[in-house]
Enzyme design. Sequence first.
Site, PDB file in Angstrom:
ATOM      1  N   HIS A  34       7.145  -3.538  37.277  1.00  0.00           N
ATOM      2  CA  HIS A  34       7.334  -4.705  36.721  1.00  0.00           C
ATOM      3  C   HIS A  34       7.859  -5.329  37.616  1.00  0.00           C
ATOM      4  O   HIS A  34       8.717  -6.462  37.094  1.00  0.00           O
ATOM      5  CB  HIS A  34       8.187  -4.196  35.335  1.00  0.00           C
ATOM      6  CG  HIS A  34       7.478  -3.565  34.284  1.00  0.00           C
ATOM      7  ND1 HIS A  34       8.123  -2.950  33.241  1.00  0.00           N
ATOM      8  CD2 HIS A  34       6.067  -3.280  34.039  1.00  0.00           C
ATOM      9  CE1 HIS A  34       7.354  -2.308  32.636  1.00  0.00           C
ATOM     10  NE2 HIS A  34       6.042  -2.696  32.801  1.00  0.00           N
ATOM     11  N   LEU A  54      18.596  10.334  27.200  1.00  0.00           N
ATOM     12  CA  LEU A  54      20.118  10.406  26.469  1.00  0.00           C
ATOM     13  C   LEU A  54      19.504  10.707  24.948  1.00  0.00           C
ATOM     14  O   LEU A  54      20.457  11.553  24.241  1.00  0.00           O
ATOM     15  CB  LEU A  54      20.692   8.916  26.528  1.00  0.00           C
ATOM     16  CG  LEU A  54      22.174   9.170  26.551  1.00  0.00           C
ATOM     17  CD1 LEU A  54      22.846  10.178  27.496  1.00  0.00           C
ATOM     18  CD2 LEU A  54      22.949   7.805  26.764  1.00  0.00           C
TER      19      LEU A  54
HETATM   20  C1  BV8 Z   1       0.565  -6.151  29.360  1.00  0.00           C
HETATM   21  C2  BV8 Z   1      10.450  -6.410  33.568  1.00  0.00           C
HETATM   22  C3  BV8 Z   1      -1.754  -6.872  29.518  1.00  0.00           C
HETATM   23  C4  BV8 Z   1      11.246  -7.742  33.029  1.00  0.00           C
HETATM   24  C5  BV8 Z   1       9.403  -5.646  31.416  1.00  0.00           C
HETATM   25  C6  BV8 Z   1       0.108  -1.936  22.840  1.00  0.00           C
HETATM   26  C7  BV8 Z   1       0.645  -1.834  21.724  1.00  0.00           C
HETATM   27  C8  BV8 Z   1       1.485  -2.710  21.534  1.00  0.00           C
HETATM   28  C9  BV8 Z   1       1.943  -3.783  22.390  1.00  0.00           C
HETATM   29  C10 BV8 Z   1       1.258  -3.916  23.568  1.00  0.00           C
HETATM   30  C11 BV8 Z   1       0.321  -2.931  23.874  1.00  0.00           C
HETATM   31  N1  BV8 Z   1      -0.016  -3.182  25.113  1.00  0.00           N
HETATM   32  C12 BV8 Z   1       0.780  -4.423  25.590  1.00  0.00           C
HETATM   33  C13 BV8 Z   1       1.415  -4.749  24.506  1.00  0.00           C
HETATM   34  C14 BV8 Z   1       2.287  -5.734  24.540  1.00  0.00           C
HETATM   35  C15 BV8 Z   1       3.534  -5.467  25.378  1.00  0.00           C
HETATM   36  C16 BV8 Z   1       4.326  -4.406  24.796  1.00  0.00           C
HETATM   37  O1  BV8 Z   1       4.177  -3.225  25.236  1.00  0.00           O
HETATM   38  N2  BV8 Z   1       5.084  -4.842  24.016  1.00  0.00           N
HETATM   39  C17 BV8 Z   1       6.121  -4.129  23.065  1.00  0.00           C
HETATM   40  C18 BV8 Z   1       7.497  -4.685  22.751  1.00  0.00           C
HETATM   41  C19 BV8 Z   1       5.463  -3.547  21.987  1.00  0.00           C
HETATM   42  N3  BV8 Z   1       3.266  -5.161  26.696  1.00  0.00           N
HETATM   43  C20 BV8 Z   1       2.978  -5.948  28.028  1.00  0.00           C
HETATM   44  O2  BV8 Z   1       3.044  -7.380  27.585  1.00  0.00           O
HETATM   45  C21 BV8 Z   1       2.756  -5.552  29.104  1.00  0.00           C
HETATM   46  N4  BV8 Z   1       1.802  -6.284  29.926  1.00  0.00           N
HETATM   47  O3  BV8 Z   1       0.115  -5.420  28.413  1.00  0.00           O
HETATM   48  O4  BV8 Z   1      -0.541  -6.856  30.065  1.00  0.00           O
HETATM   49  C22 BV8 Z   1      -2.515  -5.494  30.003  1.00  0.00           C
HETATM   50  C23 BV8 Z   1      -1.843  -4.435  30.686  1.00  0.00           C
HETATM   51  C24 BV8 Z   1      -2.505  -3.398  31.084  1.00  0.00           C
HETATM   52  C25 BV8 Z   1      -3.723  -3.205  30.783  1.00  0.00           C
HETATM   53  C26 BV8 Z   1      -4.494  -4.451  30.383  1.00  0.00           C
HETATM   54  C27 BV8 Z   1      -3.622  -5.231  29.965  1.00  0.00           C
HETATM   55  C28 BV8 Z   1       3.945  -6.090  30.263  1.00  0.00           C
HETATM   56  C29 BV8 Z   1       5.149  -5.252  29.736  1.00  0.00           C
HETATM   57  C30 BV8 Z   1       6.249  -5.215  31.022  1.00  0.00           C
HETATM   58  C31 BV8 Z   1       7.399  -6.630  30.456  1.00  0.00           C
HETATM   59  N5  BV8 Z   1       8.598  -6.447  31.271  1.00  0.00           N
HETATM   60  N6  BV8 Z   1      10.398  -5.680  32.235  1.00  0.00           N
HETATM   61  C32 BV8 Z   1      12.933  -7.525  33.186  1.00  0.00           C
HETATM   62  O5  BV8 Z   1      13.083  -6.224  33.525  1.00  0.00           O
HETATM   63  O6  BV8 Z   1      13.322  -8.501  32.943  1.00  0.00           O
HETATM   64  S1  BV8 Z   1       9.526  -4.382  30.009  1.00  0.00           S
HETATM   65  C33 BV8 Z   1      11.143  -3.632  30.217  1.00  0.00           C
HETATM   66  O7  BV8 Z   1      11.263  -2.874  28.827  1.00  0.00           O
HETATM   67  C34 BV8 Z   1      11.295  -2.650  30.913  1.00  0.00           C
HETATM   68  O8  BV8 Z   1      10.966  -2.726  32.442  1.00  0.00           O
HETATM   69  C35 BV8 Z   1      10.789  -1.405  30.315  1.00  0.00           C
HETATM   70  O9  BV8 Z   1       9.339  -1.569  30.724  1.00  0.00           O
HETATM   71  C36 BV8 Z   1      10.675  -1.678  29.071  1.00  0.00           C
HETATM   72  C37 BV8 Z   1      11.601  -0.915  28.318  1.00  0.00           C
HETATM   73  O10 BV8 Z   1      12.819  -0.816  28.689  1.00  0.00           O
HETATM   74  P1  BV8 Z   1      13.463   0.748  29.220  1.00  0.00           P
HETATM   75  O11 BV8 Z   1      13.262   0.646  30.671  1.00  0.00           O
HETATM   76  O12 BV8 Z   1      12.791   1.783  28.624  1.00  0.00           O
HETATM   77  O13 BV8 Z   1      14.968   0.312  28.630  1.00  0.00           O
HETATM   78  P2  BV8 Z   1      15.548   0.542  27.145  1.00  0.00           P
HETATM   79  O14 BV8 Z   1      16.792  -0.128  27.216  1.00  0.00           O
HETATM   80  O15 BV8 Z   1      14.283   0.345  26.030  1.00  0.00           O
HETATM   81  O16 BV8 Z   1      15.725   2.398  26.990  1.00  0.00           O
HETATM   82  C38 BV8 Z   1      16.520   2.862  27.739  1.00  0.00           C
HETATM   83  C39 BV8 Z   1      16.345   4.186  27.505  1.00  0.00           C
HETATM   84  O17 BV8 Z   1      17.289   5.051  28.328  1.00  0.00           O
HETATM   85  C40 BV8 Z   1      16.820   4.499  25.843  1.00  0.00           C
HETATM   86  O18 BV8 Z   1      15.799   5.596  25.487  1.00  0.00           O
HETATM   87  C41 BV8 Z   1      18.139   5.381  26.400  1.00  0.00           C
HETATM   88  O19 BV8 Z   1      18.523   6.396  25.353  1.00  0.00           O
HETATM   89  C42 BV8 Z   1      18.144   5.898  27.874  1.00  0.00           C
HETATM   90  N7  BV8 Z   1      19.492   6.085  28.420  1.00  0.00           N
HETATM   91  C43 BV8 Z   1      20.502   5.122  28.401  1.00  0.00           C
HETATM   92  N8  BV8 Z   1      21.478   5.483  29.206  1.00  0.00           N
HETATM   93  C44 BV8 Z   1      20.886   6.632  29.839  1.00  0.00           C
HETATM   94  C45 BV8 Z   1      19.555   7.122  29.253  1.00  0.00           C
HETATM   95  N9  BV8 Z   1      18.837   8.069  29.492  1.00  0.00           N
HETATM   96  C46 BV8 Z   1      19.690   9.074  30.446  1.00  0.00           C
HETATM   97  N10 BV8 Z   1      20.700   8.542  31.061  1.00  0.00           N
HETATM   98  C47 BV8 Z   1      21.479   7.764  30.766  1.00  0.00           C
HETATM   99  N11 BV8 Z   1      22.690   7.415  31.127  1.00  0.00           N
END
Ligand code: BV8
Length: 257
Positions: A123, A218
């Site tokens: 990303h 977590l």
């Molecule tokens: C795309 C950079 C075309 C920016 C990010 C299929 C189904 C539905 C939707 C889609 C689909 N395919 C595509 C989509 C659309 C979309 C998508 O997925 N939407 C979601 C909302 C449904 N995807 C896209 O648009 C992607 N591009 O599809 O292009 C394509 C692709 C491939 C092939 C052909 C065409 C691009 C998405 C990228 C967006 N950019 N980040 C920035 O950083 O500002 S996404 C961003 O959120 C992150 O990078 C990461 O990817 C994502 C999730 O974040 P996490 O890192 O998981 O963080 P989160 O807070 O959610 O969770 C933290 C976890 O850690 C929790 O579970 C927590 O319990 C745990 N935790 C917390 N503390 C600890 C811990 N674990 C252990 N120890 C700890 N101490």
Amino acid sequence: MFNVGITDKCVNELHPMLRNIVVLTGAGVSAESGLRTFRADDGLWEEHRIEDVCTPAAFARDPRLVHQFYDARRTRAAEVEPNPAHHALARLEAEWEGDFLLVTQNVDSLHERAGSKRLIHMHGKLDSGWCLACGERFPWLGSMSPSGNICPLCKVEGQVRPDIVWFGEMPYEMDRIEAALMNADLFVSIGTSGAVYPAAGFVQTARYCGARTVEINLEPSLGSVFFDEARIGPAGVEVPKWVDEMLQSAQSSPMSS
Ligand code: BV8
């Protein structure tokens, strides 16, 4: 630690076949370093709407707001240090005899600062800029806001954007990632909610291609049903433990060439 499925014994038994490892990390692996995650109660998405700061349309509409968002994260990321989870993954990479690839969704540089080399930022990165005038990418430190926004190569002003993959944009190095997933014996997901694709689909690809799948988080992620084993706890504690186990069992039954 809450350990579902595979016991240590099974790990040792299976180990000779576990040559090729792919690890996926998310914001959770950097949480203990002091970087906010996205979806926690104090997460980034609590204060900012994805539509305002993390899409190409948002950047076209209000580049100043988007630069403010990433300038603040770039400053914060430079203030923090890698934690034991980052260091343990760098150690596993250095000592593991089989193939190893670390794929991170994170845009901070804590993995490489801990020593990781076989690393893909799918990303993008905070400390990288992308000039929309000449198309080049280059290291970038500090603010990217309009005043100092001059491309170091083509010298055009105001056309440098964060080298970050926004929603609707294609993640980087998907071919290399897909090839590694299809060749993996072990897929491990650390600190990610499994909410965003294509990263959230990697476990299914790896599983479909015969890999064992482990989640270290977590709390169970949205894709927890696809994992053979879940290790629930803070990454800074669970990842070093898991790496010790892997390297110990590698010593006890060295890999056949
Ligand atoms: C795309 C950079 C075309 C920016 C990010 C299929 C189904 C539905 C939707 C889609 C689909 N395919 C595509 C989509 C659309 C979309 C998508 O997925 N939407 C979601 C909302 C449904 N995807 C896209 O648009 C992607 N591009 O599809 O292009 C394509 C692709 C491939 C092939 C052909 C065409 C691009 C998405 C990228 C967006 N950019 N980040 C920035 O950083 O500002 S996404 C961003 O959120 C992150 O990078 C990461 O990817 C994502 C999730 O974040 P996490 O890192 O998981 O963080 P989160 O807070 O959610 O969770 C933290 C976890 O850690 C929790 O579970 C927590 O319990 C745990 N935790 C917390 N503390 C600890 C811990 N674990 C252990 N120890 C700890 N101490």
